[in-house]
Write a protein that holds these residues in place. Structure first.
Motif, PDB file in Angstrom:
ATOM      1  N   TYR A  28       0.849  -1.188   0.000  1.00 24.43           N
ATOM      2  CA  TYR A  28       0.000   0.000   0.000  1.00 24.43           C
ATOM      3  C   TYR A  28       0.883   1.235   0.000  1.00 24.43           C
ATOM      4  O   TYR A  28       2.091   1.163   0.263  1.00 24.43           O
ATOM      5  N   GLY A  29       0.294   2.348  -0.320  1.00 24.24           N
ATOM      6  CA  GLY A  29       1.014   3.614  -0.289  1.00 24.24           C
ATOM      7  C   GLY A  29       0.052   4.745  -0.018  1.00 24.24           C
ATOM      8  O   GLY A  29      -1.132   4.654  -0.351  1.00 24.24           O
ATOM      9  N   ASP A  30       0.545   5.801   0.616  1.00 20.89           N
ATOM     10  CA  ASP A  30      -0.285   6.982   0.813  1.00 20.89           C
ATOM     11  C   ASP A  30       0.552   8.244   0.696  1.00 20.89           C
ATOM     12  O   ASP A  30       1.770   8.217   0.800  1.00 20.89           O
ATOM     13  N   VAL A  31      -0.141   9.322   0.437  1.00 21.03           N
ATOM     14  CA  VAL A  31       0.498  10.633   0.349  1.00 21.03           C
ATOM     15  C   VAL A  31      -0.389  11.624   1.093  1.00 21.03           C
ATOM     16  O   VAL A  31      -1.615  11.503   1.071  1.00 21.03           O
ATOM     17  N   GLY A  54       5.089  10.966   1.926  1.00 18.14           N
ATOM     18  CA  GLY A  54       4.662   9.741   1.267  1.00 18.14           C
ATOM     19  C   GLY A  54       5.109   8.536   2.066  1.00 18.14           C
ATOM     20  O   GLY A  54       6.193   8.538   2.658  1.00 18.14           O
ATOM     21  N   ILE A  55       4.256   7.519   2.104  1.00 22.07           N
ATOM     22  CA  ILE A  55       4.578   6.276   2.814  1.00 22.07           C
ATOM     23  C   ILE A  55       4.274   5.110   1.900  1.00 22.07           C
ATOM     24  O   ILE A  55       3.242   5.089   1.229  1.00 22.07           O
ATOM     25  N   VAL A  56       5.191   4.148   1.857  1.00 18.79           N
ATOM     26  CA  VAL A  56       4.920   2.870   1.211  1.00 18.79           C
ATOM     27  C   VAL A  56       5.034   1.810   2.297  1.00 18.79           C
ATOM     28  O   VAL A  56       5.896   1.889   3.178  1.00 18.79           O
ATOM     29  N   GLY A  57       4.126   0.839   2.255  1.00 19.54           N
ATOM     30  CA  GLY A  57       4.116  -0.175   3.300  1.00 19.54           C
ATOM     31  C   GLY A  57       3.782  -1.547   2.771  1.00 19.54           C
ATOM     32  O   GLY A  57       3.305  -1.704   1.642  1.00 19.54           O
ATOM     33  N   TRP A  58       4.040  -2.521   3.609  1.00 20.49           N
ATOM     34  CA  TRP A  58       3.750  -3.908   3.293  1.00 20.49           C
ATOM     35  C   TRP A  58       3.189  -4.578   4.534  1.00 20.49           C
ATOM     36  O   TRP A  58       3.820  -4.556   5.604  1.00 20.49           O
ATOM     37  N   ASP A  59       1.994  -5.146   4.398  1.00 22.16           N
ATOM     38  CA  ASP A  59       1.364  -5.861   5.508  1.00 22.16           C
ATOM     39  C   ASP A  59       2.044  -7.211   5.698  1.00 22.16           C
ATOM     40  O   ASP A  59       1.949  -8.077   4.834  1.00 22.16           O
ATOM     41  N   LEU A  60       2.722  -7.365   6.815  1.00 20.95           N
ATOM     42  CA  LEU A  60       3.334  -8.651   7.149  1.00 20.95           C
ATOM     43  C   LEU A  60       2.306  -9.617   7.724  1.00 20.95           C
ATOM     44  O   LEU A  60       2.424 -10.826   7.577  1.00 20.95           O
ATOM     45  N   LEU A  66       5.277  -3.125   7.778  1.00 18.98           N
ATOM     46  CA  LEU A  66       6.549  -2.406   7.695  1.00 18.98           C
ATOM     47  C   LEU A  66       6.335  -1.231   6.760  1.00 18.98           C
ATOM     48  O   LEU A  66       5.676  -1.364   5.724  1.00 18.98           O
ATOM     49  N   GLU A  67       6.917  -0.063   7.107  1.00 20.69           N
ATOM     50  CA  GLU A  67       6.724   1.129   6.291  1.00 20.69           C
ATOM     51  C   GLU A  67       8.025   1.895   6.082  1.00 20.69           C
ATOM     52  O   GLU A  67       8.899   1.896   6.946  1.00 20.69           O
ATOM     53  N   ALA A  68       8.102   2.562   4.923  1.00 22.04           N
ATOM     54  CA  ALA A  68       9.180   3.502   4.622  1.00 22.04           C
ATOM     55  C   ALA A  68       8.526   4.849   4.354  1.00 22.04           C
ATOM     56  O   ALA A  68       7.485   4.923   3.691  1.00 22.04           O
TER      57      ALA A  68
END
Length: 175
Positions: A28-31, A54-60, A66-68
């Motif tokens: 997922y990603g958001d701004v 901006g954030i990009v993430g991955w549902d573990l 986890l997010e960057a």
């Protein structure tokens, strides 16, 4: 014997990863826009610049992601004859989360952020870059299975006499 144990462990990990992927949305990603507050107790000044984040993430797992994060300044903060510009901020986070129902989710963020700012005033200017433990709390509302809106409070930097925090309004998309 070691080969059998390694093969069994790999099969269990693969099965667990496959099960976790079926229970979560994946990437997922958001701004969003962040209303930032930069406070320096050493000079008793507070500045309110703005940033796009901006954030990009991955549902573990259904309860962990986890997010960057990457943010950049779009509005300078001015006060007491001085000005603060946010050059950039980057961070990595673990995001514990809990779905209250199908539409509403609450979450936290725990991680590490590196920020770079420029301060200028009547006596000159200076640039600073430093990193710190970073944390936050927030809530998200799912408009449908892909699109969501969120609001969160984040503490991006808190070290020595300087603190950088902010509230972000964002919109996101799940892939």
């Amino acid at each position: 014997m070691k080969k059998i144990i390694v093969a069994a462990a790999a099969a269990l990990l693969a099965a667990g990863a496959a099960q976790a992927q079926t229970q979560t949305q994946g990437f997922y990603g958001d701004v969003g826009y962040t209303f930032v507050k930069v406070k320096d107790d050493a000079v008793s000044a507070s500045f309110k610049p703005g940033a796009i984040r901006g954030i990009v993430g991955w549902d573990l797992h259904p309860y962990v992601a986890l997010e960057a994060m990457l943010a950049g300044g779009v509005k300078d903060g001015k006060a007491a004859g001085g000005k603060v510009e946010i050059s950039r901020s980057v961070g990595l986070y673990v995001k514990p989360k809990f779905a209250v129902n199908e539409q509403f989710e609450v979450f936290g963020r725990l991680g590490f952020a590196d920020s770079k700012i420029k301060v200028s005033g009547p006596l000159g200017s200076a640039k600073g870059k430093d990193n710190s433990f970073s944390w936050g709390v927030g809530a998200a509302y799912n408009f449908n299975k892909q699109v969501y809106g969120a609001v969160d409070y984040m503490s991006y930097f808190d070290k020595d006499s300087t603190k950088i925090d902010g509230v972000t309004l964002s919109v996101g998309y799940r892939f």
